[in-house]
Design an enzyme around this catalytic site. Sequence first.
Site, PDB file in Angstrom:
ATOM      1  N   HIS A 132       1.049  -1.243  -0.025  1.00 20.12           N
ATOM      2  CA  HIS A 132      -0.129  -0.048   0.141  1.00 20.12           C
ATOM      3  C   HIS A 132       0.859   1.255   0.191  1.00 20.12           C
ATOM      4  CE1 HIS A 132      -2.841   2.928   1.713  1.00 20.12           C
ATOM      5  NE2 HIS A 132      -3.828   2.261   1.633  1.00 20.12           N
ATOM      6  N   ASP A 207       3.303  -4.003   8.287  1.00 18.39           N
ATOM      7  CA  ASP A 207       1.989  -3.300   8.066  1.00 18.39           C
ATOM      8  C   ASP A 207       0.875  -4.360   8.368  1.00 18.39           C
ATOM      9  OD1 ASP A 207      -0.296  -2.221   7.033  1.00 18.39           O
ATOM     10  OD2 ASP A 207       0.618  -1.431   5.356  1.00 18.39           O
ATOM     11  N   GLN A 210      -4.239  -4.879   7.259  1.00 14.41           N
ATOM     12  CA  GLN A 210      -5.304  -5.918   6.983  1.00 14.41           C
ATOM     13  C   GLN A 210      -5.448  -7.272   7.622  1.00 14.41           C
ATOM     14  OE1 GLN A 210      -7.580  -4.976   4.798  1.00 14.41           O
ATOM     15  NE2 GLN A 210      -6.779  -3.124   3.854  1.00 14.41           N
ATOM     16  N   LYS A 233     -10.416   0.065  10.293  1.00 17.68           N
ATOM     17  CA  LYS A 233     -10.748  -1.125   9.589  1.00 17.68           C
ATOM     18  C   LYS A 233     -10.876  -2.461  10.531  1.00 17.68           C
ATOM     19  CE  LYS A 233      -7.194   0.345   6.086  1.00 17.68           C
ATOM     20  NZ  LYS A 233      -7.808   0.800   5.143  1.00 17.68           N
ATOM     21  N   CYS A 373      -4.542   2.365  -3.539  1.00 18.39           N
ATOM     22  CA  CYS A 373      -3.344   2.966  -2.869  1.00 18.39           C
ATOM     23  C   CYS A 373      -2.074   1.718  -3.283  1.00 18.39           C
ATOM     24  CB  CYS A 373      -3.648   3.240  -1.542  1.00 18.39           C
ATOM     25  SG  CYS A 373      -4.947   4.499  -1.173  1.00 18.39           S
TER      26      CYS A 373
END
Length: 419
Positions: A132, A207, A210, A233, A373
Amino acid sequence: MTTSVRVFDVTRIRNDFPILARTVRDGKPLVYLDSGATSQRPNQVLDAEREFLTTCNAAVHRGAHQLAEEATDAYENARAAIAGFVGVDSDELVFTKNATESLNLVTHVLGDDRFERHLGPGDEIVITELEHHANLVPWQELARSTGATLRWYGVTDDGRIDLDSLELTAAVKVVAFTHQSNVTGAVAPVEELVRRARAVGALVVLDACQSVPHMAVDFHALGVDYAAFSGHKMLGPSGVGVLYGRRELLNAMPPFITGGSMIETVTMERTTYAPPPQRFEAGVPMTSQVVGLGAAVRYLDEIGMDAVAAHEHTLVEAALAALGAIDGVRIIGPTTAEDRGGAVSFVVDGIHAHDLGQILDDEGVAIRVGHHCAWPLHRRFGVAATARASFALYNTVDEVAALAAAVRRAQEFFGEVPA
Ligand SMILES: Cc1ncc(COP(=O)(O)O)c(C=O)c1O
């Protein structure tokens, strides 16, 4: 963090999310398949924020009155719950505005020569082509400002990190990658990447935007040095992000943003800084949002993240099967559900993703279209834009069927039904 599995009752879960009961576009039931962008919030989160604001709203870590004391307790209790949810200690967890800010905090401090691990000319930063922009652009900036070189792992044809595409050398000082791709859904081989980074003495930045909302994640067990995720999220409020940092590293790091609340002593000449996590939380922080995020992890914990992951696995399997059965649809990412999360991106022959998104919207099916993104990744696959359905614990197999039916309707509308 919990690994308990209880009976997963999606109907009961949906009742906790008032927004899912609404209709859109002339009375169509809302089929919300855009949780990868932002998730919806259950009553438990909305109630926790309201309760905080109507009973003890005050600036935390300041003030001598009862409200300030209660607000600080609520804020720190939420920190403890969130830290436990991802397997770390409270003092290793910093609140930020969002995951983007968390990643910028790390890249900024890695460019600060007061930090012994700071980068300079000749050093290398390794990321992947799957990232991303939030885990790409800040590294470009760090490379620019320090003279370090940015390198990256390529991506395989099925949308995973190509582990054969790069050899790490002693010049590599940091390896940063996404735990679960927001485009292809691929889950990264964290253990192997941590092993490679450790072998050359590099830091590991994960990261986890997700992954944390969709599976049980334990940062200590994964052995990463830093990890970033966003409240919005994972059923929580927007305006709150999280940075995990290994205690020794946070202790050794200079601040990112300076001002009130992050100091120990201040004279007109100089300032000493508070210990982490306060050192990295300058100014009055977001408070009801943190409390809301605390409620979100308690909610997820009660359901059990293994149960959430199992449910979403079923949805992904159903989506891959349903979309895979439509001629003219190409999945960008793994076509089986192994080591794969709930972002399912695809292109449809002859229909631009934006047109597809509009037809689906007319049917009440909310997806995201564009480059999500992740522009370089789309270039890698030779497409300007994809359509992305992304799932959360409140989605159903019927909604997957609605997605597939809407894609077929779009093909009919555009006269693109394969012969
Ligand atoms: C994998 C990944 N990383 C980082 C981000 C950035 O999150 P935020 O916009 O909440 O900072 C996103 C958001 O879409 C994402 O999917």
